[in-house]
Structure formats: structure tokens, C-alpha cells
Design an enzyme around this catalytic site. Structure first.
Site: not given
Ligand code: GLC
Ligand code: CA
Length: 568
Positions: A21, A23, A25, A29, A98, A200, A257, A329-330
Site C-alpha cells: 500500500d 498511500n 489507505d 495499489d 487477469d 480466469d 485457469e 489467491h484461491d
């Protein structure tokens, strides 16, 4: 085999929301990705896959796209994206994105128009289907639970199809206008300088338009929608068309995928003329799934896991390359899934890395894998964000598990295990953000983080660097990329070993690892050890002397070695 630019590359998946990150928040990003390019270059990465950064309501973390031409505000601007492309190029790195085109978001203007105007052209962009006998058109269960059919408000007996969440309506690939829109969008990104795509959920684009129901396979009276995916044929026509008008003219790299493929179609998918450059090897991951859900999954059995990888490797031999992973990520973290308890340490992590990265195929690392990040424990389901985890938690409770047991299921299987913020340092929030991270960091960041490992010569991170450098070392690169995979020492219960060999040369490399708790001695019958290239425990010299003296190597628990050998 015709050589292609991507054959010898090493890829790395970034899950932007959790990477870095810039910035404060709490959300990773593009500025964050940009500032870590040198870190990735130094690791030896060539291709970076960015999980979705498009505009999205984030019902499924960006896999629900509401505008394919915009960057989500939380990730930054198109200018930053262009800078990222340029900076990557300067470093001889490639960016792929993706491509999520089985479905879009229910907030996409196409879908909003389709709902608004039943007679308009956008109706046909989706599957709006009449019910059968007062019931939805079929009994398919969506990937995230419940029916794939959502009643259309204000219209009697009409449903739209969503294989994932109801906020992810499936696009109608039978409609040539939809395909044209998709191809136009792909080319728009490729023209910017993108090197390709990770594609995907692609197997879902082909539907059986009769939508025949299947024998129910769960208490809910529904049948998994994958049954339709497996039964239907003809997807190749779509994939070939897409390739011909987008990827092929640009020599783009694509990684599919692909689940539920018909076995005999491997060559159609990843052969020289295949639909994709490569596709992920999910065979090991599939072992972690239960019959009805995560809750009835069995723990990994080493021999079954080894055999699964061996079969998968042999199957691709002479056909094409698979993309090898231990996590994404899955999936939960690979080290937490595939290593037995006694191997949940740095040696074990390096051992898993060794056998995985030197397989035949394109290695894909997932962020944090290179420092050995692990699954993250939570005490309440509210601490999870992932839509899939919440569904699986309730499924487990419905099946009679207690709250504690259901949480344990989430701990071992949740997709959020891979989504906790990247652990950069031992400072607050693991150095990921100066704000409050969108998903809590794994509390083990104090001991597992990049900064600490950069300063430790024998860290998991530095071992990954050596391993990747070895794969690319000029003298062995040809062998690691194009050499065959030959399983070895399978008669041992806990040894995972294989040779990489290159036709018409004497070159032969043995990769051997001991996943057991006891030492094992392997006899190098009729093989002369030439050189030890790498060892995860640092005993290169000792093991070479032993091999040279009596033709044997002894691997202690969690020890892995890479040796050049020649035939006598
Ligand atoms: C793929 C993605 C996953 C997403 C799904 C729906 O499987 O990897 O994260 O939930 O597609 O787009
Ligand atoms: Ca941010």
C-alpha cells in the site's frame, strides 16, 4: 518443439490488494507494485501476473468487473498503470493481467441495460432463461453455493445465469457481439504493451443450452455446475477464435485457469498449436478438496501427492508446458498444505520450493511464497472476507460440524490464507501499510518477513533466489527448460525425486528430497556424481564426498539436493 519467448521465464502472481500500500489507505495499489519492481527483479522474476485491477464493486475481490477499460480507483490511475508497463519493460520484465470474461459484474452497464430493457440488444449478452414447471431452468449449484439461477425481478418465471455469485452474471459467448466486444477489449490492452493474460474460469464459457438437470449430489437437492462443464463440448471453437484475433497476432503469453478439461484434450489446450501458451497444473490442489466441500476433505497423503505430480508431469511430456504452482489467491498456503507438521520449518519450505521449481514447466510463484508465508488462524468467521469461505463455513455447520471445527476447516482451506497482506518487515502491519490493512496481517509477520530474510544469508527468500538463478544458469537452463522429467526412487515411501535429462546430451540432473521424518540413503546406481548444485541445508560438500566415495547419498529429514550426475 518450437522455442517461444516465454518458455524459460519465471512468473510471479501479485494480488494487488494485499501486496503493498503506497498511500496508507490500507489497500495495496499500483504505486505499491511499482515500488517493488526491483525487489521482484532481484528475486529473478520475469513475468508478473496482476490479479484484477479493473473497476469493480469487489463482491468477489475484483473478479466481478464493472468496466473492463478502467482501473479501480483504490488501485490508482491509468497513468500509473502505463508507468508500471514502462518500468517493467525497462527491467526486461513482462506484465500480464487477469482476463475475466466468463462473467462480468451485475454493475456493468451491459447488465444494467439488459435488466432495464427486455427488448434491447443487451438481453442477449447474458443468459436470460425461462423456468421449467415453475422451477428454475436447471438444478445447478453455483461455485459459491445456491442455485446458478437468479429470478429476474418484476418478470415472471424468468432467471439469469450466474455460475459464481449472483453479482457475477455469465456472459453469453454464443452471441457474436459479446465475443467481438471481448476481443476488442483484449486487443486494447495488448496494444498498450501488455504481454498477455491469465485467463480466469475459462472452462465455464461454453454452456449446454438445453441446461439439462443432473442427479443431485448434495443435501440441497442441487448438482454441481461443473457437471455441465464436463459434459458439454465445443469450447475449442471459442478459444481458437479468440486466439486467432487477439493473442496470436501479438505473440502474447496466455495461461489458462483450466479445470474440468477432458483428458484427451491436453494437446488442444497446450500443444504447439494449443489454445493457450500454458495452463495451471491444479492436480495437487484437487487432492485438497472434499467430496461435498472443504469440510470433508482428507489431509494430504504424501505418496498420493507425489504420484499426482509425477503423472501430471509425464502427461505433458512431448505435448507442452504446464504452469507449476504450490499456491495462489484461491488456495491456502502451499507450505501449510503440502508439508507434514514436522516439516513446517525453513528446511521444509526450501525442500518444497526445490521439488516444485525444478519441475518441467513454467514456475509461478505467489506473493509471499518466497518468504514461506503460512495460513492465518482466525477465531471468528467475521474475520474472514472471502465469499467462498463464508459459504464453506456454513456448509460445514449444516453438515453437523461445531463452530470450532468449521473454523478449523476455514483455517486449512480458506482463500483468505493467501490474501493476508504481504509481510515486508517487522514494523506495524508488517510494513504493508501505514493505515489499517483491509484484511488483518498474519500475526507471524514478526518472524516471517522480507526485511529479516534479506539480511539472513540462509533464509527462505535467499534460497528462492538461488533456486531461480540455478534454473536460469546458462549451463543448465536448456536442461531445466526443455529437458525431460524422469521420476526416480519412487520405491521409497517419503522420497520425492526426479531426473531432468536432455536428449542428445549426457547432461542429467538429479533432484531429490526427503519428506520423511527419518534419514534415507539413496544409491546412485551406475551414476557418477559430478557436482552438487544446491542443497537446502548447506551440506553440499559433505554430500558430494559421500556420493563420490561410496555412490550413496543420505538425506536427512527435510533435506533436498540438486546434483549433476553422469552415466558410468
Ligand atoms: C477464478 C478466480 C477466483 C474467482 C473466480 C470467479 O477461479 O481465480 O478468485 O473467484 O474465478 O471469477
Ligand atoms: Ca492504497
Amino acid at each position: 518443439m518450437t522455442k517461444r519467448w516465454w518458455h524459460d521465464k519465471v512468473a510471479y502472481q501479485i494480488y494487488p490488494k494485499s501486496f503493498y500500500d503506497s498511500n496508507g489507505d490500507g489497500i495495496g495499489d499500483l504505486g505499491g507494485v511499482l515500488s517493488k519492481l526491483d525487489y521482484l527483479k532481484d528475486l529473478g522474476i520475469d513475468i508478473i501476473w496482476l490479479s484484477p485491477i479493473y473497476q469493480s464493486p469487489f463482491v468477489d475481490q475484483g473478479y466481478d468487473i464493472s468496466d473492463y477499460y478502467k482501473i479501480a480507483e483504490c488501485f490508482g490511475t491509468m497513468e500509473e498503470f502505463d508507468t508500471l508497463l514502462a518500468e517493467a519493460k525497462k527491467r526486461n520484465m513482462y506484465i500480464i493481467m487477469d482476463l475475466v470474461v466468463n462473467h462480468c459484474s451485475s454493475e456493468h452497464k451491459w447488465f444494467k441495460e439488459a435488466l432495464k430493457n427486455p427488448k434491447g440488444e443487451y438481453r442477449d449478452y447474458f443468459y436470460f432463461v425461462k423456468g421449467k414447471n415453475g422451477q428454475p431452468p436447471s438444478n445447478y449449484r453455483s461455485y459459491f453455493g445456491g442455485s446458478v439461477w437468479e429470478p429476474v425481478k418484476g418478470e415472471k418465471d424468468l432467471y439469469y445465469l450466474h455460475m459464481f455469485s449472483k453479482e457475477q452474471p455469465d456472459l453469453n459467448w454464443e452471441n457474436p457481439k459479446v465475443r467481438e466486444q471481448i476481443y476488442r477489449m483484449i486487443n486494447w490492452w495488448l496494444n498498450k504493451g501488455l504481454a498477455g493474460f491469465r485467463i480466469d474460469a475459462i472452462m465455464n464459457i461454453k454452456k449446454d443450452l438445453e441446461f439439462k438437470s443432473f442427479e443431485p449430489d448434495g443435501e440441497d437437492g442441487l448438482a454441481s455446475c461443473t457437471k455441465m462443464v464436463e459434459a458439454v463440448s465445443g469450447i475449442g471453437d471459442f478459444l481458437e477464435e479468440m486466439k486467432a484475433v487477439t493473442f496470436e497476432p501479438k505473440d502474447a503469453f496466455t495461461v489458462g485457469e483450466v479445470f474440468n478439461m477432458k483428458k484427451e484434450e491436453l494437446e488442444d489446450f497446450i500443444g504447439e498449436e494449443g489454445h493457450f501458451s500454458t495452463m495451471f497444473d491444479f492436480s495437487a490442489h484437487l487432492l485438497t478438496l472434499g467430496e461435498h466441500g472443504w469440510y470433508d476433505a482428507k489431509p494430504i497423503d504424501f505418496k498420493e501427492w507425489r504420484q499426482t505430480i509425477i503423472s501430471s508431469q509425464l502427461e505433458a511430456e512431448g505435448i507442452g508446458f504446464k504452469a507449476n504452482i504450490i499456491e495462489n489467491h484461491d488456495e491456502p498456503r502451499g507450505v501449510s498444505t503440502f508439508l507434514p507438521d514436522y516439516a513446517q520449518n525453513d528446511d521444509g519450505k526450501k525442500m518444497l520450493a526445490t521439488v516444485s521449481l525444478l519441475l518441467r514447466g513454467i514456475p509461478f510463484l505467489f506473493q509471499g511464497q518466497e518468504i514461506g508465508m503460512t495460513n492465518c488462524r482466525h477465531n471468528d468467521i467475521n474475520e474472514y472476507d472471502d465469499i467462498n469461505t463464508i459459504d464453506q463455513y456454513h456448509l460445514a455447520l449444516d453438515a453437523g460440524l461445531t463452530k470450532e471445527q468449521a473454523l478449523k476447516v476455514c483455517y486449512t482451506h480458506s482463500r483468505d490464507n493467501g490474501r493476508t497482506p504481504m509481510q515486508w518487515s517487522a514494523t506495524k502491519h508488517a510494513g504493508f501499510s501505514t493505515g489499517t490493512p483491509w484484511l488483518p496481517v498474519n500475526p507471524n509477520y514478526f518472524s516471517i518477513n522480507v526485511e529479516k530474510q534479506e539480511n539472513q544469508p540462509n533464509s527462505v527468500l535467499n534460497y528462492y533466489k538461488e533456486l531461480i538463478a540455478l534454473r536460469k544458469f546458462p549451463a543448465y537452463k536448456e536442461l531445466f527448460v526443455y529437458g525431460s522429467f524422469v521420476p526416480a526412487f519412487t520405491e521409497y515411501d517419503y522420497i520425492f525425486a526426479y531426473f531432468r535429462t536432455l536428449k542428445h546430451t549426457d547432461a542429467k540432473i538429479l533432484v531429490a528430497a526427503n519428506f520423511g521424518q527419518e534419514s534415507e540413503t539413496l544409491e546412485l546406481v551406475e551414476l557418477q556424481p559430478e557436482k552438487v548444485l544446491l542443497m537446502n541445508t548447506g551440506f553440499e560438500k559433505e554430500i558430494f564426498e559421500e556420493a563420490d566415495k561410496d555412490g550413496c547419498i543420505t538425506l536427512h529429514s527435510c533435506e533436498a539436493v540438486v546434483i549433476v550426475v553422469t552415466d558410468y
